[in-house]
Each structure stands twice: as C-alpha cells, then as structure tokens.
Design a protein around this motif. Structure first.
Motif, PDB file in Angstrom:
ATOM      1  N   SER A 192       0.830  -1.218   0.000  1.00 39.73           N
ATOM      2  CA  SER A 192       0.000   0.000   0.000  1.00 39.73           C
ATOM      3  C   SER A 192       0.855   1.255   0.000  1.00 39.73           C
ATOM      4  O   SER A 192       0.565   2.233  -0.706  1.00 39.73           O
ATOM      5  N   ILE A 193       1.918   1.239   0.796  1.00 33.78           N
ATOM      6  CA  ILE A 193       2.788   2.425   0.884  1.00 33.78           C
ATOM      7  C   ILE A 193       3.620   2.590  -0.391  1.00 33.78           C
ATOM      8  O   ILE A 193       3.699   3.682  -0.965  1.00 33.78           O
ATOM      9  N   LYS A 194       4.198   1.482  -0.840  1.00 30.74           N
ATOM     10  CA  LYS A 194       5.140   1.536  -1.946  1.00 30.74           C
ATOM     11  C   LYS A 194       4.467   1.836  -3.277  1.00 30.74           C
ATOM     12  O   LYS A 194       4.963   2.644  -4.081  1.00 30.74           O
ATOM     13  N   HIS A 195       3.339   1.174  -3.531  1.00 33.82           N
ATOM     14  CA  HIS A 195       2.698   1.308  -4.847  1.00 33.82           C
ATOM     15  C   HIS A 195       1.451   2.200  -4.820  1.00 33.82           C
ATOM     16  O   HIS A 195       0.927   2.521  -5.886  1.00 33.82           O
ATOM     17  N   GLY A 196       0.984   2.553  -3.619  1.00 34.29           N
ATOM     18  CA  GLY A 196      -0.211   3.379  -3.534  1.00 34.29           C
ATOM     19  C   GLY A 196       0.069   4.806  -3.121  1.00 34.29           C
ATOM     20  O   GLY A 196      -0.235   5.760  -3.844  1.00 34.29           O
ATOM     21  N   ILE A 197       0.728   4.968  -1.951  1.00 31.74           N
ATOM     22  CA  ILE A 197       0.922   6.306  -1.389  1.00 31.74           C
ATOM     23  C   ILE A 197       2.033   7.073  -2.106  1.00 31.74           C
ATOM     24  O   ILE A 197       1.900   8.260  -2.394  1.00 31.74           O
ATOM     25  N   ARG A 198       3.135   6.383  -2.416  1.00 32.50           N
ATOM     26  CA  ARG A 198       4.274   7.084  -3.003  1.00 32.50           C
ATOM     27  C   ARG A 198       3.959   7.693  -4.361  1.00 32.50           C
ATOM     28  O   ARG A 198       4.599   8.654  -4.790  1.00 32.50           O
ATOM     29  N   GLY A 199       2.987   7.139  -5.055  1.00 37.70           N
ATOM     30  CA  GLY A 199       2.659   7.661  -6.381  1.00 37.70           C
ATOM     31  C   GLY A 199       1.788   8.903  -6.343  1.00 37.70           C
ATOM     32  O   GLY A 199       1.534   9.515  -7.384  1.00 37.70           O
ATOM     33  N   LYS A 200       1.335   9.315  -5.151  1.00 41.43           N
ATOM     34  CA  LYS A 200       0.488  10.505  -5.033  1.00 41.43           C
ATOM     35  C   LYS A 200       1.330  11.778  -4.986  1.00 41.43           C
ATOM     36  O   LYS A 200       2.503  11.772  -4.597  1.00 41.43           O
ATOM     37  N   ASN A 201       0.698  12.838  -5.362  1.00 35.52           N
ATOM     38  CA  ASN A 201       1.347  14.149  -5.248  1.00 35.52           C
ATOM     39  C   ASN A 201       0.884  14.870  -3.998  1.00 35.52           C
ATOM     40  O   ASN A 201       1.070  16.084  -3.862  1.00 35.52           O
ATOM     41  N   ALA A 202       0.286  14.146  -3.078  1.00 35.63           N
ATOM     42  CA  ALA A 202      -0.238  14.719  -1.844  1.00 35.63           C
ATOM     43  C   ALA A 202      -0.077  13.681  -0.745  1.00 35.63           C
ATOM     44  O   ALA A 202       0.182  12.508  -1.011  1.00 35.63           O
ATOM     45  N   PRO A 203      -0.226  14.091   0.502  1.00 35.36           N
ATOM     46  CA  PRO A 203      -0.142  13.128   1.610  1.00 35.36           C
ATOM     47  C   PRO A 203      -1.155  11.988   1.435  1.00 35.36           C
ATOM     48  O   PRO A 203      -2.243  12.184   0.907  1.00 35.36           O
ATOM     49  N   GLY A 204      -0.748  10.804   1.867  1.00 32.16           N
ATOM     50  CA  GLY A 204      -1.620   9.636   1.752  1.00 32.16           C
ATOM     51  C   GLY A 204      -1.853   8.981   3.101  1.00 32.16           C
ATOM     52  O   GLY A 204      -1.114   9.214   4.064  1.00 32.16           O
ATOM     53  N   HIS A 205      -2.905   8.184   3.149  1.00 33.11           N
ATOM     54  CA  HIS A 205      -3.284   7.529   4.402  1.00 33.11           C
ATOM     55  C   HIS A 205      -3.425   6.023   4.197  1.00 33.11           C
ATOM     56  O   HIS A 205      -3.921   5.574   3.156  1.00 33.11           O
ATOM     57  N   VAL A 206      -2.997   5.289   5.196  1.00 30.38           N
ATOM     58  CA  VAL A 206      -3.223   3.846   5.264  1.00 30.38           C
ATOM     59  C   VAL A 206      -3.923   3.560   6.578  1.00 30.38           C
ATOM     60  O   VAL A 206      -3.494   4.059   7.636  1.00 30.38           O
ATOM     61  N   VAL A 207      -5.013   2.804   6.513  1.00 30.12           N
ATOM     62  CA  VAL A 207      -5.768   2.456   7.722  1.00 30.12           C
ATOM     63  C   VAL A 207      -5.727   0.942   7.909  1.00 30.12           C
ATOM     64  O   VAL A 207      -6.079   0.188   6.997  1.00 30.12           O
TER      65      VAL A 207
END
Length: 458
Positions: A373-388
């Motif tokens: 989730s962090i590697k392939h989901g959040i890092r690709g965003k141009n804004a802060p991301g969340h994992v729950v």
C-alpha cells in the motif's frame, strides 16, 4: 450451515450407535441355543466380531485425524456401511437354523442385501469425488448407479413377501432361488462404472488404480473362494481388506501432502523474508541513517535500533513456521512504518483501528500488504496519503482490513513486465490459506486506492 463441531458430534453419535448395535448382536449370539450353531456359523461370527472391531479402530483413526474433508467423509460412510453389514451377518449367523426366528432370518438377510447396495453406493461416491469426475460421463453414470441401487432395494423389500431371491424353511434354513443372482446387479453395475472411471483417469499411478480397484478384485476372489469352501463367508472380509488398503493410501497421501506443504511454506517464508529486504530498501534506510547522523544523532540512533528490530524479525521468520499472535505481527508492521516515516515524514500517515487482536497470523503475513500500500499506492500521489489498518470480529471470523487512499490500479490488467516476479501477494495469500485457513480479497481501481480484506475463521 452446520459447524464442523456438530458434524463431528454426528459422526461420534453414529459410531456410538454402531457400538450399541454390536452389543445387541453379541447378546443375541450368547442368548441362542449353541446346539443350533454349526462350526461354519461359529467361524463367521468370530470373523464378524473381529472385523467390526477393526472397523471401529478405523473410525477412531478418522476422528483422531481431525480432518473433515471429502475423503474423510467418504471413508466414514464406507466403513460405517461395512460395519453395519458385519453386524447384520453376525445376527444372521446367530439365528439362522433356528425355527423360532424364521421371520427374523428373512428380515436380517433382506437387510444384508440392502446394506450391500448401500456399501456399493458409498464406494461409488468415493470414487466419484476422489477422481474428480466431471462432464457427461458423470451425469450418465450417476443416473445409472442410482437407478440400479433403487431397483435392487425395491426388489429386496418385495422379496420379503414374494421370495424372489430366497426363502426360509420352517426349520429356519436359508434357501436361495434361481433368481438370487439379481441381488448382485446393482453392485456389479457400480463396479463396472468404477473400473471404467479408474482406468480412464490419467493423473494417478498404476499402484493407486489397483488399490482403488481392489474393491472389485477382492470380492471377486471372495466369491470364488466361497464356491470352493462353502462353509466360509469371504465377501465381507474381502471388502474390509480393500477398505484397509484404501484407508492406508488416503493417510499416506495425506502425510505426503503435509510434508510438501511444509516445504512450500518454508520456501514462501524465505521468499517473503528476502522480498522484504531488497537492496533498495537497505540502501534507503542506511542513507536515511547516514543523513541523520549529521543532522540529528539521537534520531539516527533511534532509527538504527528500529532497523535492527526490523531485520531481526525478518530473520526470525525463517525459523518460525507456525502462526504468530497478531500483536507480534502488528509490532513488526509499526516498526516498518516508523522506518518509512523517517524518510517521508508527514506525507505518510498510518492509522490503527484495532478492535480485535486475539488471533494468529503467519509471520510476515500482513507486513508485505502494508508495504504494498505504501510503496505502490501512497508514493505515487502528489499529496499526503493515508493507510488504515483495522481489525474486528463478525460471524465469519476475524477480519483484517488494510486500506489506502493511494493511486490504486486496474485489477483487470495483467501485472507489469518490469522484471519482477510479482509473487509477493500470491505467497501471502497462499500462506494465509495454508497456515490459518484464511481468505484474502483485494479491491482496487485507478484513483480510488486499494482495499485488502482478510478473513480468518474462528
């Protein structure tokens, strides 16, 4: 849906019923007039009692195995039917030749024919499931078997009044008729179809085929032996010998599969451990520590401690092939998250909503999902991301939800050809299934993040 515990209770209840029926049979044996029992009947009764004890041991073995799969269910039905046949034969031997039990002799012998048909049907269901028969042959064969069994059972019942197969003299002697061969039509039908199915199955060895066909071969030899030595009954003992061979085959195959699964789990665990310590991850963490040494030595020390904890857990997973408590895995996840936050700061936000944690998961069974989730989901965003990360319990068991608001992906597209094996999530799913009987479901779409739901039965 009936729970596995209730199914086992039913099985134990049926086994208890067999014990009670056995006691009744032995009581009848000891209550009859010994002068009416020939040496042949006495030998048959001894064989029946010993065979029933063997069947009881086999049933106990099935219960002790604690495997409620199709093979166990099928073997239980076969052994229970065979045990009932031995009991009926025992009672028949006790009362046959006694004029006081003419009606009883008719009923008991009729039940013997009926339960032999039932035994044939249970054997067919075993072959059908064991060979995973499919298609038109299965449909036609099922109809033929059911029709043959039903016709034979109807004739067995009609025989009580019409004497189609046999009659009983006033002296209590069994007298067969020229039509007695009709009692074997159903069982022969089953045998022919089973042999066809076994011979046409290509994914089993010749030895396995011979073991499966022993249910036809041994009774055939028994019929010949009965013709040569009329004082003895060999058919049911021949069935028992075949059941023993099939029983041994089932449990030897099960032991082999368990050993293969253990090897596979070890390989998967090793692959997961290695996948979690990729060179780029080592480089990134060490670079972070190096930079912190110049700007914030205390935090550099803290990061070094976290990294050592992370590596220790990964290495320990190589030696641990058993599920670990969820809090242990959660602690490892938090260690990994803290290491990532050292690099990305407020860009990465991870929340924990833990309502249930009294369960176990495979070591390194969840951390790769969080990393994904962090590697392939959040890092690709141009804004802060969340994992729950959340857990709770419902009627299906323990639920683990790992959800992110990252870039997501198209689940209908094949994996990218980027040189990687893409086996990480597959290994996680397989280990969850094999070690915890858990299921894993992933939902994602471009721009809508990814949601992974794991269900672990209670």
């Amino acid at each position: 849906m009936m729970s596995s515990k209730n199914v086992k209770k039913i099985y134990i209840g049926l086994f208890t019923l067999v014990e009670i029926m056995t006691a009744i049979g032995i009581y009848l044996y000891f209550s009859v007039d010994y002068t009416n029992i020939s040496m042949g009947y006495a030998r048959d009764m001894s064989v029946d009692c010993i065979s029933m004890l063997v069947c009881g041991v086999l049933l106990i073995g099935i219960f002790a195995g604690n495997n409620e799969d199709k093979q166990n269910h099928a073997m239980f039905r076969i052994i229970f039917s065979l045990t009932t046949l031995f009991l009926v034969d025992l009672i028949s031997s006790c009362i046959e030749g006694n004029p006081r039990f003419v009606t009883g002799i008719i009923i008991v012998n009729t039940l013997g024919f009926i339960f032999e048909d039932v035994l044939g049907y249970t054997y067919w269901t075993y072959i059908r499931d064991q060979l995973s028969l499919r298609g038109k042959f299965l449909q036609v064969a099922n109809k033929i078997v059911r029709i043959a069994i039903c016709v034979n059972i109807v004739l067995d019942i009609l025989n009580v009044k019409l004497g189609i197969y046999f009659t009983v003299s006033d002296a209590g002697e069994y007298v067969d008729t020229p039509l007695e061969f009709l009692t074997d039509i159903a069982i022969i039908t089953v045998f022919v179809l089973a042999i066809i199915a076994i011979l046409h199955t290509k994914n089993i060895s010749i030895n396995e085929k011979l073991i499966l066909m022993s249910f036809e071969i041994f009774p055939f030899i028994g019929y010949i032996a009965e013709d040569l030595m009329e004082e003895y009954t060999w058919i049911y003992s021949a069935y028992l010998l075949s059941v023993l061979l099939i029983y041994i085959r089932i449990f030897s195959n099960r032991e082999r599969k368990i050993a293969e699964q253990q090897v596979l789990l070890t390989k998967q665990g090793t692959a997961l451990m290695i996948s979690q310590i990729q060179p780029h991850f080592l480089y990134n963490v060490l670079t972070t520590i190096s930079n912190l040494c110049a700007t914030d030595p205390e935090e550099a020390e803290e990061t070094t401690v976290l990294f050592s904890q992370y590596l220790r857990t990964n290495l320990d997973s190589l030696r641990n092939q058993e599920p670990v408590p969820f809090p242990t895995e959660l602690s490892h996840i938090k260690t990994y998250v803290e290491l990532e936050k050292k690099r990305f700061g407020d860009i990465l936000n991870v929340e924990y909503d833990i309502k249930e944690q009294n369960f176990k998961v495979p070591s390194l069974g969840l951390q790769p999902i969080v990393e994904n989730s962090i590697k392939h989901g959040i890092r690709g965003k141009n804004a802060p991301g969340h994992v729950v990360i959340s857990t709770y319990k419902d009627v299906d068991g323990y639920k683990i939800i790992i959800e992110d608001d990252g870039i997501g992906f198209d689940m209908n597209q094949p994996p990218k050809e980027d040189g990687r094996s893409h086996v990480g999530m597959h290994n996680v799913k397989e280990r969850l299934k094999q070690m915890c009987n858990a299921s894993m479901k992933i939902e994602s779409s471009p721009g809508n993040g990814c949601r992974t739901e794991i269900t672990i039965p209670e």
